[in-house]
Motif scaffolding. Sequence first.
Motif, PDB file in Angstrom:
ATOM      1  N   GLY A 197       9.959   8.539 -23.588  1.00 32.95           N
ATOM      2  CA  GLY A 197       8.636   9.014 -23.970  1.00 32.95           C
ATOM      3  C   GLY A 197       7.526   8.682 -23.011  1.00 32.95           C
ATOM      4  N   ARG A 198       7.892   8.240 -21.797  1.00 32.13           N
ATOM      5  CA  ARG A 198       6.861   7.958 -20.797  1.00 32.13           C
ATOM      6  C   ARG A 198       7.259   8.629 -19.494  1.00 32.13           C
ATOM      7  NH1 ARG A 198       3.990   3.210 -21.007  1.00 32.13           N
ATOM      8  NH2 ARG A 198       4.089   2.043 -22.956  1.00 32.13           N
ATOM      9  N   PRO A 199       6.269   8.978 -18.684  1.00 32.84           N
ATOM     10  CA  PRO A 199       6.604   9.488 -17.352  1.00 32.84           C
ATOM     11  C   PRO A 199       7.254   8.375 -16.530  1.00 32.84           C
ATOM     12  CG  PRO A 199       4.233   9.208 -17.599  1.00 32.84           C
ATOM     13  CD  PRO A 199       4.839   8.970 -18.945  1.00 32.84           C
ATOM     14  N   ALA A 200       8.303   8.730 -15.829  1.00 27.33           N
ATOM     15  CA  ALA A 200       9.050   7.736 -15.055  1.00 27.33           C
ATOM     16  C   ALA A 200       9.334   8.294 -13.666  1.00 27.33           C
ATOM     17  CB  ALA A 200      10.362   7.400 -15.752  1.00 27.33           C
ATOM     18  N   ALA A 201       9.349   7.408 -12.695  1.00 31.04           N
ATOM     19  CA  ALA A 201       9.629   7.807 -11.316  1.00 31.04           C
ATOM     20  C   ALA A 201      10.804   7.003 -10.794  1.00 31.04           C
ATOM     21  CB  ALA A 201       8.411   7.596 -10.436  1.00 31.04           C
ATOM     22  N   LEU A 202      11.437   7.533  -9.773  1.00 32.86           N
ATOM     23  CA  LEU A 202      12.568   6.841  -9.153  1.00 32.86           C
ATOM     24  C   LEU A 202      12.122   6.244  -7.825  1.00 32.86           C
ATOM     25  CD1 LEU A 202      15.370   9.453  -9.895  1.00 32.86           C
ATOM     26  CD2 LEU A 202      15.058   7.212 -10.947  1.00 32.86           C
ATOM     27  N   LEU A 203      12.289   4.931  -7.702  1.00 30.72           N
ATOM     28  CA  LEU A 203      11.828   4.221  -6.506  1.00 30.72           C
ATOM     29  C   LEU A 203      12.991   3.543  -5.806  1.00 30.72           C
ATOM     30  CD1 LEU A 203       8.606   2.524  -7.911  1.00 30.72           C
ATOM     31  CD2 LEU A 203       8.828   4.716  -6.742  1.00 30.72           C
ATOM     32  N   GLN A 204      12.776   3.267  -4.534  1.00 27.37           N
ATOM     33  CA  GLN A 204      13.756   2.549  -3.728  1.00 27.37           C
ATOM     34  C   GLN A 204      13.212   1.188  -3.351  1.00 27.37           C
ATOM     35  OE1 GLN A 204      14.345   5.168  -0.389  1.00 27.37           O
ATOM     36  NE2 GLN A 204      16.442   5.599  -1.062  1.00 27.37           N
ATOM     37  N   ALA A 205      14.077   0.188  -3.381  1.00 28.20           N
ATOM     38  CA  ALA A 205      13.650  -1.139  -2.940  1.00 28.20           C
ATOM     39  C   ALA A 205      13.629  -1.186  -1.418  1.00 28.20           C
ATOM     40  CB  ALA A 205      14.603  -2.196  -3.470  1.00 28.20           C
ATOM     41  N   ARG A 206      12.624  -1.840  -0.881  1.00 28.66           N
ATOM     42  CA  ARG A 206      12.581  -2.072   0.568  1.00 28.66           C
ATOM     43  C   ARG A 206      13.147  -3.461   0.842  1.00 28.66           C
ATOM     44  NH1 ARG A 206      10.032   0.800   4.113  1.00 28.66           N
ATOM     45  NH2 ARG A 206       9.743  -1.026   5.416  1.00 28.66           N
ATOM     46  N   ARG A 207      14.070  -3.510   1.793  1.00 30.10           N
ATOM     47  CA  ARG A 207      14.682  -4.806   2.087  1.00 30.10           C
ATOM     48  C   ARG A 207      14.092  -5.464   3.326  1.00 30.10           C
ATOM     49  NH1 ARG A 207      20.987  -3.737   1.810  1.00 30.10           N
ATOM     50  NH2 ARG A 207      20.333  -2.024   3.135  1.00 30.10           N
ATOM     51  N   ASP A 208      13.461  -4.670   4.178  1.00 32.58           N
ATOM     52  CA  ASP A 208      12.941  -5.217   5.438  1.00 32.58           C
ATOM     53  C   ASP A 208      11.428  -5.146   5.468  1.00 32.58           C
ATOM     54  OD1 ASP A 208      15.572  -5.582   6.564  1.00 32.58           O
ATOM     55  OD2 ASP A 208      15.653  -3.381   6.594  1.00 32.58           O
ATOM     56  N   HIS A 209      10.895  -5.899   6.394  1.00 32.70           N
ATOM     57  CA  HIS A 209       9.463  -5.841   6.611  1.00 32.70           C
ATOM     58  C   HIS A 209       9.097  -4.548   7.316  1.00 32.70           C
ATOM     59  CE1 HIS A 209       8.449  -9.845   5.232  1.00 32.70           C
ATOM     60  NE2 HIS A 209       9.535 -10.301   5.843  1.00 32.70           N
ATOM     61  N   PRO A 210       7.921  -3.982   7.161  1.00 28.89           N
ATOM     62  CA  PRO A 210       6.902  -4.495   6.246  1.00 28.89           C
ATOM     63  C   PRO A 210       7.208  -4.136   4.793  1.00 28.89           C
ATOM     64  CG  PRO A 210       6.140  -2.495   7.259  1.00 28.89           C
ATOM     65  CD  PRO A 210       7.495  -2.766   7.848  1.00 28.89           C
ATOM     66  N   PHE A 211       6.582  -4.813   3.890  1.00 28.19           N
ATOM     67  CA  PHE A 211       6.716  -4.559   2.454  1.00 28.19           C
ATOM     68  C   PHE A 211       8.128  -4.832   1.954  1.00 28.19           C
ATOM     69  CE2 PHE A 211       3.151  -1.782   3.761  1.00 28.19           C
ATOM     70  CZ  PHE A 211       2.178  -2.298   2.936  1.00 28.19           C
ATOM     71  N   ALA A 212       8.809  -5.803   2.548  1.00 32.54           N
ATOM     72  CA  ALA A 212      10.127  -6.180   2.038  1.00 32.54           C
ATOM     73  C   ALA A 212       9.989  -6.655   0.598  1.00 32.54           C
ATOM     74  CB  ALA A 212      10.730  -7.277   2.905  1.00 32.54           C
TER      75      ALA A 212
END
Lengths: 244, 244
Positions: free
Chosen positions: A32-47
């Motif tokens: 019942g909520r909008p949902a998105a599919l995301l990927q984890a970042r393993r490296d820098h930047p934003f690891a």
Amino acid sequence: MTEAEFLTQYDPAAYQRPSLAVDLVLLGIRDGRPAALLQARRDHPFAGHWALPGGFVAIDEALDAAAARVLHDKARLTHAHLEQLYTFGAVGRDPRTRVVTVAWLALLDERAFAAALAANPALLPVAIEAAWAGEQGGPITAIAPGGAPLAPPINLAFDHADILALALLRLRGKLDYSDVGFALLPPLFTLRQLQDVHEAIGGAPLNKPAFRRRMLDKGWLSPTGEREEGTSFRPAELFRFQRP
Amino acid sequence: MTEAEFLTQYDPAAYQRPSLAVDLVLLGIRDGRPAALLQARRDHPFAGHWALPGGFVAIDEALDAAAARVLHDKARLTHAHLEQLYTFGAVGRDPRTRVVTVAWLALLDERAFAAALAANPALLPVAIEAAWAGEQGGPITAIAPGGAPLAPPINLAFDHADILALALLRLRGKLDYSDVGFALLPPLFTLRQLQDVHEAIGGAPLNKPAFRRRMLDKGWLSPTGEREEGTSFRPAELFRFQRP
DNA sequence: GCAATAGTGTCTATCAGACAATATAGC
DNA sequence: GCTATATTGTCTGATAGACACTATTGC
């Protein structure tokens, strides 16, 4: 110098060019909520942060083709409503090099959402709830499928929080006067399912009789005569989306 | 390979990148019709055709900054409502090399429109009338300020006809639920002027009392108590746009 | 007073929300 | 019959269009 002169004398190798990417907001409805599919970042930047699936645009590849390619490579999907969202090009948005990204909205029905999740275990479904900020988006909070907020709160890489928020705002704005809502539903659906989609995107409950009238008056729904199965109560009629 | 891995290993020099440009639709109202400012192309490709003012995005320049720079260089304007429209990236849209362009809508009031025209004699004001095509735009016809169609019909360079048509569609769509209309008016204006703008963009006459009520009910108009001057009839009150 | 437009009042059709009533499936 | 939901009917308040009316300015 006019633009014509400039273009004529322009040497493609003489100037540095930004890199051009596409990023996809894979959006569906979950619990019942909008949902998105995301990927984890393993490296820098934003690891350790979460990011939208994306990729660079090839030199001989149209923008929509690049979006379709990412959709296929990252989610193994060949069909989805793909719609260009906005192009993000702030100078410092990627700390390594200049990357301009064309963000796309990909609308998945429940089946496609589950298929993408099954095909790529690296994807994380995340329910999103956009604070009603300005048109360019704003901060978002992400909630795990269970319903409880993830602790610590989800951190999104780059400017992907803005992109997610803008995606939801755009969808919300278009829901009433366009037919995008049907992209989030299977080919056959009940009026209740359609209303659930609208309520999930709008974030507010809707009046049932008024919603029915409004939808039927648009002339987009063709009754099939069939009914849903497996309910323990009166089954609803199944409708099909059909352009007038 | 995940996006994170790809980004990490990405060598900026290893791949060819598209050139990135911005193109501006300088839009105002002229003789009761929406009008845009175009530049003549003197060289191939599209020599003798008309094109939107534009320019390439520098490596350290944000997209909105590039649009503002073109606005200043080509029209000598420092203030205008600038709004990103759509990014066009078909592979063959420029026959010489791959150019992806971010199209922007620049809304000019009558004074700014005239100032741009005076500052750059290469600009041609052209009234546009979009056929009500799909969302991505369609063919347009251009009419000279006098009112008669230019003969032969105006040919637009590249995919600029699509961009123009999309600009008008976008503006038409946003006019009712947003405040963009006021960007086409001077700081002080009468309700009649506001209605003229809405009728020009919408392409259809509007009911006067209903329009007045609707606008006043939005709470965006603050009366100034002043009245227009130089009429031979009852002068109308001047209003100012003010966010609620 | 006349001409021309500004600004207002009112009737009506349309549409959305609220709410209740009826219909129909499994059990 | 009971439960839960689908589906329909009706009242009401908000809003837009149509149209006529009054107001005010220059001449």
